[in-house]
Write an enzyme that holds these catalytic residues in place. Structure first.
Site, PDB file in Angstrom:
ATOM      1  N   LYS A   7      -3.293  -2.554  -8.436  1.00 38.52           N
ATOM      2  CA  LYS A   7      -4.643  -2.035  -8.681  1.00 38.52           C
ATOM      3  C   LYS A   7      -4.566  -0.518  -8.671  1.00 38.52           C
ATOM      4  CE  LYS A   7      -7.012  -5.957  -6.464  1.00 38.52           C
ATOM      5  NZ  LYS A   7      -7.377  -6.642  -7.705  1.00 38.52           N
TER       6      LYS A   7
ATOM      7  N   MET F   1      -4.580   4.631  -3.299  1.00 38.15           N
ATOM      8  CA  MET F   1      -4.458   4.243  -4.703  1.00 38.15           C
ATOM      9  C   MET F   1      -3.051   4.643  -5.195  1.00 38.15           C
ATOM     10  SD  MET F   1      -5.073   4.768  -8.255  1.00 38.15           S
ATOM     11  CE  MET F   1      -4.258   6.294  -7.991  1.00 38.15           C
ATOM     12  N   PRO F   2      -2.261   3.781  -5.753  1.00 30.04           N
ATOM     13  CA  PRO F   2      -2.535   2.372  -6.037  1.00 30.04           C
ATOM     14  C   PRO F   2      -2.418   1.449  -4.823  1.00 30.04           C
ATOM     15  CG  PRO F   2      -0.355   2.964  -6.838  1.00 30.04           C
ATOM     16  CD  PRO F   2      -0.969   4.216  -6.287  1.00 30.04           C
ATOM     17  N   PHE F   3      -3.017   0.253  -5.008  1.00 28.56           N
ATOM     18  CA  PHE F   3      -2.954  -0.808  -4.004  1.00 28.56           C
ATOM     19  C   PHE F   3      -2.167  -1.958  -4.629  1.00 28.56           C
ATOM     20  CE2 PHE F   3      -4.411  -4.621  -1.839  1.00 28.56           C
ATOM     21  CZ  PHE F   3      -4.437  -4.231  -0.513  1.00 28.56           C
ATOM     22  N   THR F  40      -0.352   1.895  -1.099  1.00 33.94           N
ATOM     23  CA  THR F  40      -0.411   0.806  -0.120  1.00 33.94           C
ATOM     24  C   THR F  40       0.275  -0.418  -0.709  1.00 33.94           C
ATOM     25  OG1 THR F  40      -2.518   1.626   0.723  1.00 33.94           O
ATOM     26  CG2 THR F  40      -1.957  -0.635   1.273  1.00 33.94           C
TER      27      THR F  40
END
Lengths: 72, 72, 72, 72, 72, 72
Positions: A7, F1-3, F40
């Site tokens: 994401k 961000m990003p995940f 993350t």
């Protein structure tokens, strides 16, 4: 297997996504002991008013270009 | 941490999403014992023909405006 | 609708999860214009060696208690 | 409950999604011992440059129509 | 592709999950025009104090056996 | 961000997960133009009777050790 969901903020090129996919897939094969053809990667790209941290939408918090270095 | 993913019907304004983000983030800080800056909120907005309940797509089941009160 | 998924470090009590659920659900009803009974909240709790930030698993990065204030 | 998330390549019609939703929902009711009205199905549709397998984006790997039979 | 994630209350047997997987996979092949071997199904099973609706955890709202018919 | 969410079969060590996290995080920083501390990574580990492909649970399809090379 594995299935990897990334994401991130909208704005990367297909070439960046391809390079990142390759890097993740090779790392999975080497470290997690799977075959490359088992690895799936899918990208969910977010507009800045659908991502928030610390209580504030990134469309409010950041100028254009957020999510790229120098733009924190 | 925490990472909070909100899936909902399309149609909220950025202002509504900002208010909801603030409310969730404050609640997380107070109740879950985390710092506000640790909290991430991301919204996934769905077209009504990508969301179904009871075996029927919401584009078939509901008139325009579904997902807002009075429109059940 | 909405469906809200909360990913967080293991270690909250059922009471904390109940309070947080109530807070989120009321906020959704007030701000997103939905009925409380439409709101679903699910928690995914993570062991510290399944959550990483900045390239390091939290089981390596943090002492016991991580994810609670004072433990950053 | 249950909440079923279907990630797939873009390109199905609303009619296909409706038929698939019905099939899943009936199967859940019969096999998992739930009521049909408890079942939620949501579709996430992906562009071919947001889905990769074996280290390659599907926009590179496949011609138009990928994800439909005969197009492997 | 497709990748199907089923979130549900804990308590189904492996046999029920196998039957449901078969039903979903066949439906996907017939309706979505994919090959059966492309379909992945993963189950996320939830304890009742990690699932809430209408603002209340299911561990509080329901007796043992919730999520099975007759137990609403 | 990003995940980044990694879904995979249970059975990797914390050391493997740490190495994979490092590799992904460095790749994200270099290719996606983000800072390492923004990245993350969370792992969801699955029992073999919660993962199915081609219509069959992996607990039925494979012997112990599935998801590691040589075990396809």
């Amino acid at each position: 297997m594995p299935f990897i969901n990334v994401k991130l903020a909208k704005g990367r090129t297909a070439e960046q996504k391809q390079q990142f996919t390759e890097a993740i897939t090779k790392a999975a094969a080497q470290i997690l002991n799977v075959k490359e053809e088992w690895v799936t990667v899918v990208f969910d790209e977010y507009e800045r008013d659908n991502w928030a941290s610390g209580g504030t939408l990134h469309s409010i918090k950041f100028e254009e270009g957020f999510g790229k270095m120098g733009a924190e």
